[in-house]
Design an enzyme around this catalytic site. Structure first.
Site, short mmCIF file in Angstrom:
data_model
loop_
_atom_site.label_atom_id
_atom_site.label_comp_id
_atom_site.label_asym_id
_atom_site.label_seq_id
_atom_site.Cartn_x
_atom_site.Cartn_y
_atom_site.Cartn_z
N ARG A 1 47.27 25.32 25.08
CA ARG A 1 48.52 25.51 24.35
C ARG A 1 49.00 26.94 24.61
NH1 ARG A 1 49.90 26.80 18.33
NH2 ARG A 1 52.14 26.85 18.65
N HIS B 1 57.78 30.83 20.01
CA HIS B 1 56.65 31.35 19.22
C HIS B 1 57.02 32.77 18.76
CE1 HIS B 1 52.14 30.71 18.51
NE2 HIS B 1 52.39 31.90 17.97
N GLU C 1 55.11 27.46 13.66
CA GLU C 1 54.91 27.98 12.30
C GLU C 1 56.16 28.51 11.60
OE1 GLU C 1 51.69 30.74 11.93
OE2 GLU C 1 50.22 29.38 12.77
N ASN D 1 48.68 23.82 12.22
CA ASN D 1 47.92 25.08 12.32
C ASN D 1 47.36 25.38 10.94
OD1 ASN D 1 48.95 25.26 14.90
ND2 ASN D 1 49.92 27.27 14.60
N TYR E 1 44.11 27.77 8.69
CA TYR E 1 43.02 28.75 8.73
C TYR E 1 42.25 28.87 7.44
CZ TYR E 1 44.93 30.35 13.18
OH TYR E 1 45.33 30.41 14.49
N GLU F 1 46.16 24.91 16.08
CA GLU F 1 45.54 26.23 15.92
C GLU F 1 44.53 26.18 14.80
OE1 GLU F 1 47.81 29.82 15.27
OE2 GLU F 1 49.27 29.23 16.78
#
Ligand SMILES: *[C@@H]1O[C@H](CO)[C@@H](O)[C@H](O)[C@H]1NC(C)=O
Ligand SMILES: *[C@@H]1O[C@H](CO)[C@@H](O)[C@H](O)[C@H]1NC(C)=O
Ligand SMILES: *[C@@H]1O[C@H](CO)[C@@H](O)[C@H](O)[C@H]1NC(C)=O
Ligand SMILES: *[C@@H]1O[C@H](CO)[C@@H](O)[C@H](O)[C@H]1NC(C)=O
Ligand SMILES: *[C@@H]1O[C@H](CO)[C@@H](O)[C@H](O)[C@H]1NC(C)=O
Ligand SMILES: *[C@@H]1O[C@H](CO)[C@@H](O)[C@H](O)[C@H]1NC(C)=O
Length: 495
Positions: free
Chosen positions: A98, A143, A188, A328, A330, A398
Site C-alpha cells: 500500500r 494521503h 483517514e 486503519n 491502532y 494500516e
C-alpha cells in the site's frame, strides 16, 4: 477439535505467550502486506517539476509545529531509493504494497491542465518493478498532501475540491490503471478533519471546533464519491479493478456496563467512525450526530445546524460508493459520558456535541500516546464494522506499533502485530467477519507528521543521519517474513 481449541484458549488466555495465539492458518487468498505514504518517505520535495503541497508549506512555514523542526524534504529519500524499497518488499514476501501518489508530483498546480510526466514516470517505474516482483500495488490517491493551490482556495472546506479531486483521480486511472487494480481514494479523513480543521494540531492547523470537522467531512465525502463514480463509469469495465476509502478509528469500549456508558460508547463510534462510514455504507450521517449537533446549534442560537445537511441528491451520490471496507486502526479507549447535550452551551464544539469522555487503562502497554496493545478491542472493532456497515469485506489497510528507539530487536512490535493478527483470525474464524487482508504500517521508519522522525513504526530501520538513509531490517521484518511464509502465527497450524 474446534471446541477443545476454544476451551484451551479460554484457559490459557491469561498467559501472554505464543500458545495463546490463534493456531489457524490464514484463510486461502488472505493478503499480508505493508504500507507507506508519499510524503512520509519520498523526499524529492521540489525535484523534477513537483509542485508544493500543504505539508511542504506547513513544515516550512511553521517549523516549530514539528518535533525538532524536522521536515520531509528528504525523508527516506524513496524518490531516489525506490528500487531498494521494492527489493525489501520482495524479500519480505508481501502479497501487496500500500503506497500513495503525491498529487502535486503528478499535477504541480493540482489542476489537470498541467501534467508532470516526470512524476508519472516515477510511479510507473515503481508499478512495473512491483509487477516484476509479483507484488500487487494498493494505491491511495490522497494521503494528506493537498496541492497548495487548493489549500489556498480553502482546502477541505471548499466543495469545489470534489470536482478537482475527481479530475486528478481520472489522470491517475488513465496513466496507472493498467497496473493498479486496487484504488483507495482518500486516507483517514477522521484524522485530517479532527487534526487539521478542528483541533489545529496537524496541517493546515485550523482551530475551528464548531464547524471545521463537519464541513471537512462533508467535502471529503463528496470528493471520494466523485472519484468513485468516475472510476465506476469510465474505467471499471476496461480496467477491472476496485475502489474504496480508508476509514480510521480506534475501538470505543464502554467504561462500564451502565446504560449511560454503553450509550456514550455508541455515540463516540457515531462521531468518530460513523460520520465518515455511515454516509458511504448506509446513506446519511448517523442519527445521533444529526440530532446532537442540531440540538446544540439551536441552543447556541445558530439559524441552522452546524452539520451540513445532506440533500437527497447528495445522499444518493455518496451512498454505496465503496467496493469493500478499508480500516486503519491502532488503539482502544474506554468511553464514559461527559457533558449532556444541553450543557455548556455557548461554546460551539465537536467535543461538546459528542458529549463523551475517554481514557485508557494505564496497564495497556504503550510507547506513544496513540498506540496501545489491546487486541480484544481490535477484534470487537472488526465485528462492529462488519455488523454495522452491511457486512462488507474488510481489509485492514494500516495497523502497527510505534516506539521511540527504532531498535532492531523490536520485540514489542512483534508482540503487538502477532496479537493483532491473532485477534483478526479470531474475528474471522469465531465471529464470522469477512476480513480478507492485513497491512502493516509501516515498511520503513518514516516522517511521522508532527512527530517528525521521533516515532518509529517500520519493519525496517532507516538511518536518518546518513546521507544514504541506510535501511536495516529489524527483527520484526524477519518475523513477519516467517508468518507470510508459513501463513500461520504458531509452530503448527490447523486448517
Ligand atoms: C503551476 O506550477 C508550476 C510549477 O510548480 C509553477 O511554476 C506555476 O507558477 C504554477 N502555475 C499556477 C497558475 O499556479
Ligand atoms: C525551530 O524553529 C524555531 C522557529 O523558526 C526556532 O526558534 C527554533 O530555534 C528551532 N528549533 C530547533 C531545535 O532547531
Ligand atoms: C443507501 O443504499 C441502500 C442500498 O441501495 C438503501 O437500502 C438505503 O436506503 C440507502 N440509504 C439512504 C439513506 O438513501
Ligand atoms: C468475503 O468477501 C469476498 C469479496 O467480496 C467475497 O468473495 C466472499 O464471498 C465473502 N465471504 C463471505 C463469507 O461473505
Ligand atoms: C535491544 O538492543 C539494545 C541496543 O540496540 C539494547 O540496549 C537492549 O538491551 C536490547 N533489548 C533486548 C530486549 O534485547
Ligand atoms: C552509500 O551507498 C553507496 C551505494 O550503496 C555505497 O557505495 C556507499 O559506501 C554508502 N555510503 C555510506 C556512507 O554508507
Amino acid at each position: 477439535m474446534y471446541r477443545t481449541f476454544v476451551l484451551f484458549l479460554l484457559i490459557s488466555s491469561t498467559y501472554c505467550d505464543s500458545s495463546t495465539l490463534n493456531n489457524h492458518h490464514f484463510p486461502k487468498n488472505f493478503k499480508l502486506g505493508a504500507a507507506t505514504a508519499a510524503y512520509q518517505i519520498e523526499g524529492g520535495w521540489n525535484e523534477d517539476g513537483k509542485g508544493v503541497h500543504m505539508w511542504d508549506w506547513y513544515t516550512h512555514t511553521f517549523p516549530e509545529k514539528i518535533k525538532f523542526n524536522y521536515t520531509a524534504d528528504v525523508a527516506c529519500d524513496s524518490y531516489h531509493k525506490w528500487e531498494e524499497d521494492v527489493k525489501l518488499l520482495k524479500n519480505l514476501g508481501v502479497s501487496h504494497y500500500r503506497m500513495s501518489i503525491s498529487w502535486s508530483r503528478i499535477l504541480p498546480n493540482g489542476t489537470a491542465n498541467n501534467i508532470n510526466l516526470k512524476g508519472v514516470e516515477y510511479y510507473l517505474n515503481i508499478f512495473k518493478a512491483l509487477k516484476e516482483a509479483n507484488i500487487e500495488p494498493m494505491v491511495t490517491l490522497y494521503h494528506w498532501d493537498l496541492p497548495i493551490y487548493f489549500h489556498e482556495m480553502g482546502g477541505w472546506y471548499n466543495p469545489l475540491l470534489a470536482k478537482y479531486f475527481g479530475e486528478y483521480a481520472r489522470v491517475c486511472y488513465k496513466y496507472f490503471g493498467e497496473y493498479v487494480k486496487t484504488w483507495i481514494t482518500i486516507n483517514e479523513p477522521q484524522s485530517t478533519c479532527l487534526g487539521g480543521y478542528a483541533e489545529g494540531t496537524k496541517a493546515p492547523g485550523y482551530i475551528h471546533m464548531g464547524e471545521g470537522l463537519y464541513q471537512c467531512a462533508y467535502v471529503h465525502l463528496l470528493a471520494h464519491a466523485s472519484a468513485y463514480h468516475i472510476y465506476d463509469k469510465e474505467f471499471r469495465e476496461a480496467q477491472q479493478g476496485r475502489i474504496s476509502i480508508v476509514i480510521d478509528s480506534g475501538w470505543a469500549e464502554p467504561a462500564s456496563d451502565s446504560d449511560s456508558d454503553v450509550s456514550a460508547a455508541q455515540v463516540e463510534r457515531d462521531f468518530v467512525l460513523g460520520i465518515y462510514a455511515n454516509p458511504i455504507y448506509n446513506g446519511d450521517w448517523p442519527q445521533a450526530v444529526i440530532d446532537n449537533v442540531a440540538q446544540r446549534s439551536y441552543l447556541e442560537g445558530f439559524p441552522k445546524s452546524r452539520l451540513p445537511q445532506l440533500t437527497q441528491e447528495e445522499i444518493d451520490f455518496i451512498n454505496g460508493t465503496s467496493d469493500f471496507f478499508c480500516l486503519n486502526t491502532y488503539s482502544t479507549n474506554y468511553i464514559t459520558s461527559g457533558n449532556k447535550v444541553n450543557e455548556s452551551i455557548g461554546d460551539p464544539s465537536y467535543y461538546l456535541d459528542k458529549g463523551t469522555s475517554s481514557f485508557v487503562d494505564p496497564s495497556w502497554p504503550s510507547d506513544v500516546q496513540w498506540v496501545h496493545l489491546v487486541p480484544w478491542g481490535f477484534r470487537k472493532l472488526l465485528k462492529y464494522v462488519y455488523e454495522h456497515f452491511n457486512h462488507p469485506e474488510i481489509f485492514v489497510t494500516e495497523n502497527g506499533w510505534a516506539d521511540l528507539t527504532g531498535q532492531l530487536n523490536d520485540t514489542n512490535r512483534i508482540t503487538y502485530i502477532s496479537e493483532y493478527l491473532s485477534a483478526l483470525l479470531d474475528a474471522h474464524y469465531e465471529d464470522g467477519v469477512n476480513v480478507t487482508g492485513y497491512t502493516v504500517w509501516s515498511l520503513l521508519d518514516n516522517f511521522e507528521w508532527t512527530n517528525g522522525y521521533t516515532q518509529k513504526l517500520g519493519l525496517v530501520q532507516v538511518d536518518f543521519q546518513s546521507e544514504n538513509r541506510t535501511r536495516t531490517p529489524k527483527d520484526s521484518f524477519k518475523w513477519y517474513q516467517g508468518v507470510i511464509e508459513k501463513r500461520c502465527l504458531v509452530e503448527e497450524c490447523i486448517e
